[in-house]
Write a protein that holds these residues in place. Structure first.
Motif, short mmCIF file in Angstrom:
data_model
loop_
_atom_site.label_atom_id
_atom_site.label_comp_id
_atom_site.label_asym_id
_atom_site.label_seq_id
_atom_site.Cartn_x
_atom_site.Cartn_y
_atom_site.Cartn_z
N LYS A 97 33.52 36.76 48.31
CA LYS A 97 33.64 38.60 48.12
C LYS A 97 32.33 39.52 48.94
O LYS A 97 32.38 40.17 49.67
N ARG A 98 30.89 39.13 49.44
CA ARG A 98 30.26 38.91 50.62
C ARG A 98 30.93 38.67 51.83
O ARG A 98 30.47 39.84 52.33
N LEU A 99 31.67 37.78 52.35
CA LEU A 99 32.26 37.39 53.33
C LEU A 99 33.35 38.24 53.76
O LEU A 99 34.21 38.16 54.64
N GLY A 100 34.40 38.58 52.57
CA GLY A 100 35.48 39.57 52.14
C GLY A 100 36.66 38.41 52.57
O GLY A 100 37.75 38.89 53.19
N VAL A 101 36.55 37.30 51.67
CA VAL A 101 37.40 36.30 51.50
C VAL A 101 37.58 36.52 50.74
O VAL A 101 36.38 36.51 49.53
N SER A 102 39.42 36.87 50.65
CA SER A 102 40.14 36.13 49.45
C SER A 102 41.04 35.51 48.63
O SER A 102 41.41 34.58 49.66
N LYS A 103 41.80 35.58 47.75
CA LYS A 103 42.06 34.33 47.54
C LYS A 103 43.69 34.82 48.52
O LYS A 103 44.67 36.03 48.33
N SER A 104 44.68 33.64 49.12
CA SER A 104 45.48 34.10 49.45
C SER A 104 47.11 34.48 49.19
O SER A 104 46.81 33.66 47.08
N GLY A 105 48.35 34.88 48.92
CA GLY A 105 49.46 35.07 48.30
C GLY A 105 50.18 34.14 47.82
O GLY A 105 50.86 33.94 46.73
N GLU A 106 50.08 33.19 48.26
CA GLU A 106 50.87 32.05 48.00
C GLU A 106 50.16 31.20 46.78
O GLU A 106 50.68 30.61 46.00
N PHE A 107 48.63 31.26 46.96
CA PHE A 107 47.61 30.28 46.20
C PHE A 107 47.87 31.43 44.81
O PHE A 107 48.06 30.92 43.84
N LEU A 108 47.93 32.36 44.88
CA LEU A 108 48.32 33.87 43.73
C LEU A 108 49.89 33.38 43.23
O LEU A 108 49.65 33.58 41.57
N ARG A 109 50.54 33.38 44.19
CA ARG A 109 51.68 33.29 43.28
C ARG A 109 51.51 31.80 42.79
O ARG A 109 52.79 31.49 41.85
N SER A 110 50.84 30.74 43.24
CA SER A 110 51.40 29.19 42.33
C SER A 110 50.86 29.04 41.67
O SER A 110 50.72 27.76 40.58
N ASN A 111 50.06 29.54 40.74
CA ASN A 111 49.16 30.32 39.18
C ASN A 111 48.76 28.71 39.31
O ASN A 111 48.52 28.13 38.07
N LEU A 112 47.80 27.91 40.39
CA LEU A 112 47.28 27.17 40.06
C LEU A 112 45.72 27.44 39.13
O LEU A 112 45.33 28.64 39.44
N GLY A 113 45.71 26.71 38.09
CA GLY A 113 44.32 27.08 37.00
C GLY A 113 44.91 28.32 35.88
O GLY A 113 44.72 27.97 34.76
N GLY A 114 46.39 28.01 35.99
CA GLY A 114 47.17 29.09 35.24
C GLY A 114 46.49 30.76 34.77
O GLY A 114 46.09 31.30 34.16
N ARG A 115 45.98 31.32 36.20
CA ARG A 115 45.08 32.50 36.09
C ARG A 115 45.46 33.72 36.13
O ARG A 115 44.97 34.91 35.95
N PHE A 116 47.05 33.13 37.07
CA PHE A 116 47.64 34.26 37.46
C PHE A 116 48.86 34.42 37.41
O PHE A 116 49.78 34.44 38.19
N ASP A 117 49.38 33.92 36.46
CA ASP A 117 50.27 34.70 35.68
C ASP A 117 50.74 36.23 35.73
O ASP A 117 52.13 35.67 35.21
N GLY A 118 50.56 36.86 35.95
CA GLY A 118 50.29 38.17 35.70
C GLY A 118 50.47 38.50 34.29
O GLY A 118 50.73 39.78 34.28
N THR A 119 49.64 37.86 33.16
CA THR A 119 49.26 38.39 32.35
C THR A 119 47.77 38.75 31.85
O THR A 119 47.68 39.91 31.35
N LEU A 120 47.59 38.14 32.63
CA LEU A 120 45.77 38.42 32.86
C LEU A 120 45.41 39.49 32.76
O LEU A 120 46.13 40.46 34.06
N GLY A 121 44.38 40.55 31.63
CA GLY A 121 44.61 42.30 31.61
C GLY A 121 45.72 43.13 32.32
O GLY A 121 45.59 44.12 32.47
#
Length: 239
Positions: A68-92
């Protein structure tokens, strides 16, 4: 609620708040090397944070907060890949704005300025007085000469030591567990034949009390003991 049940963002905020109040951090403070920062910038967007944390021997909260301090974030491809099951669109999902909801400030261009805010606010494209362009040189307080290589606004990334740049120009990236040192100890003597790679333990032994004669070691220990006694006496007075 335990610290381990908090989200990474909440955990980072907790650690920052504790540091502001002078409290012990939840996790032991880690000083990031340039090599670690470069690795984080290169790999964080496309790899699970936990994998990087395990590899670097850090907590997931420390890696997340540094990204966060470096201004680095996850790529769109990574978010769409659902690695780890955290980015499936249901969280929150239950806390999100519902589709079609119009925000109260739609069509407004910011909030009205109060008092002298309009005169003192930063203007678009404003740069601080001490800003320097890419390619500029500077000398750090501890004597290292650095060159500005990027303009992200984060000094540890933007500035890099000249002797490290010289080494990498001829030998490639510095391994994460090693550092480039001056053979003669002169930080102004930036020449390829005056540079060598050392482990951090080797560098510490070279620059600590162990390099001095026994008589000088005794003097240094005595001075350190005296300073420690003075500090303890000052703390007792304050209490």
């Amino acid at each position: 609620m335990s610290a381990h049940s908090l989200s990474p963002l909440a955990m980072a905020a907790l650690e920052h708040a504790r540091s502001q109040r002078g409290l012990a951090p939840v996790h032991k403070h880690h000083i990031w090397s340039e090599a670690e920062e470069r690795m984080l910038i290169a790999r964080y967007p496309d790899e699970p944070t936990q994998v990087l944390a395990d590899e670097m021997g850090l907590s997931i909260y420390q890696v997340y907060a540094k990204a966060k301090r470096l201004g680095v974030s996850k790529s769109g491809e990574f978010l769409r890949s659902n690695l780890g099951g955290r980015f499936d669109g249901t969280l929150g999902a239950e806390y999100r704005f519902s589709k079609g909801l119009v925000p109260w400030n739609k069509g407004l261009k910011g909030l009205p300025s109060l008092g002298r805010m309009a005169q003192t606010q930063f203007k678009a494209g404003n740069r601080p007085e001490n800003w320097l362009p890419i390619g500029s040189l500077r000398t750090t307080p501890d004597g290292y000469q650095q060159k500005k290589i990027t303009d992200t606004g984060y000094p540890p990334v933007d500035w890099k030591a000249l002797h490290v740049l010289l080494w990498e120009e001829h030998h490639g990236p510095v391994p994460i567990n090693l550092c480039v040192c001056f053979k003669d100890g002169n930080k102004a003597h930036i020449a390829l034949n005056n540079l060598e790679l050392l482990t951090r333990a080797q560098r510490m032994r070279r620059t600590t009390i162990h390099q001095y004669p026994e008589q000088l070691k005794s003097v240094i220990r005595a001075v350190s003991k005296l300073k420690r006694t003075i500090r303890e006496a000052e703390h007792e007075k304050q209490d």
